[in-house]
Design a protein around this motif. Structure first.
Motif, PDB file in Angstrom:
ATOM      1  N   SER A   1       5.930  -4.657 -50.800  1.00 51.57           N
ATOM      2  CA  SER A   1       4.663  -5.369 -51.222  1.00 51.57           C
ATOM      3  C   SER A   1       5.065  -5.924 -52.795  1.00 51.57           C
ATOM      4  N   ASN A   2       4.552  -6.854 -53.302  1.00 52.66           N
ATOM      5  CA  ASN A   2       4.425  -7.071 -54.588  1.00 52.66           C
ATOM      6  C   ASN A   2       3.586  -5.859 -55.458  1.00 52.66           C
ATOM      7  N   LYS A   3       2.777  -5.516 -54.949  1.00 52.34           N
ATOM      8  CA  LYS A   3       1.851  -4.308 -55.539  1.00 52.34           C
ATOM      9  C   LYS A   3       3.016  -3.130 -55.712  1.00 52.34           C
ATOM     10  N   ASP A   4       3.567  -2.880 -54.437  1.00 55.99           N
ATOM     11  CA  ASP A   4       4.573  -1.589 -54.665  1.00 55.99           C
ATOM     12  C   ASP A   4       5.928  -1.910 -55.396  1.00 55.99           C
ATOM     13  N   LEU A   5       6.237  -3.099 -55.560  1.00 52.69           N
ATOM     14  CA  LEU A   5       7.256  -3.569 -56.647  1.00 52.69           C
ATOM     15  C   LEU A   5       7.117  -3.139 -57.900  1.00 52.69           C
ATOM     16  N   LEU A   6       5.805  -3.251 -58.447  1.00 54.42           N
ATOM     17  CA  LEU A   6       5.340  -3.136 -59.773  1.00 54.42           C
ATOM     18  C   LEU A   6       5.586  -1.676 -59.891  1.00 54.42           C
ATOM     19  N   TYR A   7       5.197  -0.780 -58.957  1.00 55.06           N
ATOM     20  CA  TYR A   7       5.278   0.634 -59.257  1.00 55.06           C
ATOM     21  C   TYR A   7       6.762   1.145 -59.198  1.00 55.06           C
ATOM     22  N   VAL A   8       7.709   0.773 -58.167  1.00 55.83           N
ATOM     23  CA  VAL A   8       9.038   1.129 -58.090  1.00 55.83           C
ATOM     24  C   VAL A   8       9.813   0.539 -59.325  1.00 55.83           C
ATOM     25  N   ASN A   9       9.339  -0.480 -60.062  1.00 56.47           N
ATOM     26  CA  ASN A   9      10.123  -0.972 -61.076  1.00 56.47           C
ATOM     27  C   ASN A   9       9.784   0.106 -62.419  1.00 56.47           C
ATOM     28  N   ARG A  10       8.835   0.884 -62.495  1.00 53.98           N
ATOM     29  CA  ARG A  10       8.297   1.538 -63.544  1.00 53.98           C
ATOM     30  C   ARG A  10       9.565   2.636 -63.866  1.00 53.98           C
ATOM     31  N   ALA A  11      10.128   3.237 -62.737  1.00 49.62           N
ATOM     32  CA  ALA A  11      10.896   4.230 -62.960  1.00 49.62           C
ATOM     33  C   ALA A  11      12.364   4.118 -62.470  1.00 49.62           C
ATOM     34  N   PRO A  12      13.178   4.410 -63.708  1.00 50.62           N
ATOM     35  CA  PRO A  12      14.684   4.283 -63.257  1.00 50.62           C
ATOM     36  C   PRO A  12      15.095   4.820 -61.685  1.00 50.62           C
ATOM     37  N   LEU A  13      14.653   6.042 -61.395  1.00 50.67           N
ATOM     38  CA  LEU A  13      15.026   6.605 -60.203  1.00 50.67           C
ATOM     39  C   LEU A  13      14.477   5.661 -58.804  1.00 50.67           C
ATOM     40  N   THR A  14      13.644   4.817 -58.926  1.00 56.60           N
ATOM     41  CA  THR A  14      12.964   4.180 -57.813  1.00 56.60           C
ATOM     42  C   THR A  14      13.326   2.715 -57.998  1.00 56.60           C
ATOM     43  N   LYS A  15      13.662   2.298 -59.048  1.00 57.73           N
ATOM     44  CA  LYS A  15      13.879   0.636 -59.284  1.00 57.73           C
ATOM     45  C   LYS A  15      15.115   0.106 -58.650  1.00 57.73           C
ATOM     46  N   PRO A  16      14.726  -1.034 -57.968  1.00 57.87           N
ATOM     47  CA  PRO A  16      15.982  -1.392 -56.877  1.00 57.87           C
ATOM     48  C   PRO A  16      17.384  -1.535 -57.693  1.00 57.87           C
ATOM     49  N   THR A  17      18.379  -1.310 -56.951  1.00 55.86           N
ATOM     50  CA  THR A  17      19.644  -1.614 -57.444  1.00 55.86           C
ATOM     51  C   THR A  17      20.406  -2.386 -56.382  1.00 55.86           C
ATOM     52  N   ILE A  18      21.822  -2.662 -56.551  1.00 52.55           N
ATOM     53  CA  ILE A  18      22.492  -3.494 -55.799  1.00 52.55           C
ATOM     54  C   ILE A  18      22.685  -2.607 -54.462  1.00 52.55           C
ATOM     55  N   ASN A  19      22.736  -1.120 -54.658  1.00 49.97           N
ATOM     56  CA  ASN A  19      22.903  -0.423 -53.536  1.00 49.97           C
ATOM     57  C   ASN A  19      21.701   0.272 -52.846  1.00 49.97           C
ATOM     58  N   ASN A  20      20.546  -0.438 -53.501  1.00 48.53           N
ATOM     59  CA  ASN A  20      19.299  -0.224 -52.869  1.00 48.53           C
ATOM     60  C   ASN A  20      18.435  -1.340 -53.132  1.00 48.53           C
ATOM     61  N   PRO A  21      18.417  -2.507 -52.468  1.00 47.71           N
ATOM     62  CA  PRO A  21      17.593  -3.471 -52.679  1.00 47.71           C
ATOM     63  C   PRO A  21      16.466  -3.476 -52.070  1.00 47.71           C
ATOM     64  N   VAL A  22      15.585  -4.435 -52.118  1.00 45.11           N
ATOM     65  CA  VAL A  22      14.419  -4.435 -51.519  1.00 45.11           C
ATOM     66  C   VAL A  22      14.120  -6.045 -51.410  1.00 45.11           C
ATOM     67  N   HIS A  23      13.060  -6.395 -50.569  1.00 40.27           N
ATOM     68  CA  HIS A  23      12.919  -7.858 -50.218  1.00 40.27           C
ATOM     69  C   HIS A  23      11.468  -8.055 -50.348  1.00 40.27           C
ATOM     70  N   LEU A  24      10.942  -9.356 -50.961  1.00 40.44           N
ATOM     71  CA  LEU A  24       9.673  -9.811 -50.723  1.00 40.44           C
ATOM     72  C   LEU A  24       9.530 -10.912 -50.136  1.00 40.44           C
ATOM     73  N   ARG A  25       8.552 -11.383 -49.161  1.00 39.47           N
ATOM     74  CA  ARG A  25       8.338 -12.334 -48.243  1.00 39.47           C
ATOM     75  C   ARG A  25       7.939 -13.323 -49.444  1.00 39.47           C
ATOM     76  N   HIS A  26       8.391 -14.577 -49.066  1.00 39.67           N
ATOM     77  CA  HIS A  26       7.941 -15.655 -50.168  1.00 39.67           C
ATOM     78  C   HIS A  26       7.809 -16.791 -49.482  1.00 39.67           C
ATOM     79  N   GLU A  27       7.163 -17.898 -50.124  1.00 39.20           N
ATOM     80  CA  GLU A  27       6.748 -19.190 -49.358  1.00 39.20           C
ATOM     81  C   GLU A  27       8.312 -19.713 -48.864  1.00 39.20           C
ATOM     82  N   GLY A  28       8.223 -19.764 -47.498  1.00 39.23           N
ATOM     83  CA  GLY A  28       9.397 -20.195 -46.707  1.00 39.23           C
ATOM     84  C   GLY A  28      10.842 -19.582 -47.027  1.00 39.23           C
TER      85      GLY A  28
END
Length: 234
Positions: free
Chosen positions: A117-144
């Motif tokens: 979720s957008n809310k959780d993305l804010l949290y995981v982006n704060r720490a280097p260990l949880t920030k999304p990477t090419i080897n550990n990506p995440v996705h958000l649903r968006h318009e269309g």
């Protein structure tokens, strides 16, 4: 797949037998689309509350899943951008296919991409260990479509999804007083639902047709038959 010609002729025969009028192809195609969409969308709410049993042929949930499986697709999508009405541009945007209905799974570089979720993305982006990477990506649903994080380093993704059924369309005319289909015409399209849905399609179309020709009794009887079908499936 259900023959749209069989359904159309059955509907006409029932209406003509009762001297209830005639549904022209344009009206029939509109009703056919509505009936197909109603049955198709019902699969997803229906499978959420039915309970499976031990018999293969009477396992309602399994039967519904089998019908949905006819519409399961996989597709590779290239990265693009999306600009909303306010002029804001979203990068690493992947638009859904034109026949998209529901999302299954997402993979990038052969790695499963978790939804966040957008809310959780804010949290995981704060720490280097949880920030999304090419080897550990995440996705958000968006318009269309969906947005992948990180927004760089990934050029395409693979999604599994449920597509919409093609719009049914009967094309033809009359010859010698008989209704004759033109199955070779561009745009002629049968119903894409499971063959077992033919009876319910006829019932639903008759119910709608009763409204058009102002035959309340036809609508009422068809609605009762539709309800009986639903109850028997449960």
């Amino acid at each position: 797949m259900v023959s749209i010609d069989n359904v159309y002729k059955t509907v006409l025969n029932i209406l003509n037998k009762e001297n209830r009028g005639y549904i022209v192809p344009r009206e029939f195609n509109t009703l056919a689309t509505q009936a197909q969409n109603e049955i198709f969308e019902g699969y997803f709410s229906f499978r959420n509350y039915v309970v499976s049993n031990d018999s293969d042929y009477s396992d309602i949930k399994k039967n519904v899943e089998e019908k949905i499986a006819l519409f399961e697709n996989e597709e590779t999508i290239s990265a693009g951008t999306f600009t909303n009405a306010e002029g804001n541009t979203t990068s690493s945007y992947y638009a859904y296919p034109s026949n998209f209905y529901r999302l299954g799974s997402v993979a990038a570089n052969a790695i499963h991409v978790e939804e966040i979720s957008n809310k959780d993305l804010l949290y995981v982006n704060r720490a280097p260990l949880t920030k999304p990477t090419i080897n550990n990506p995440v996705h958000l649903r968006h318009e269309g479509g969906i947005v992948i994080h990180p927004t760089t380093g990934i050029s395409s993704i693979n999604i599994s999804y449920v597509r919409k059924p093609a719009t049914p369309n009967w094309i033809g005319g009359t010859a010698g007083g008989q209704v004759v289909p033109n199955t070779g015409a561009v745009g002629y399209q049968n119903f894409e639902l499971h063959a077992s849905e033919e009876h319910e399609l006829i019932i639903k179309i008759l119910a709608y047709a009763g409204v058009i020709i102002r035959a309340a009794d036809i609508t009422q009887v068809a609605a009762q038959k539709d309800q009986q079908i639903t109850q028997s499936e449960r």
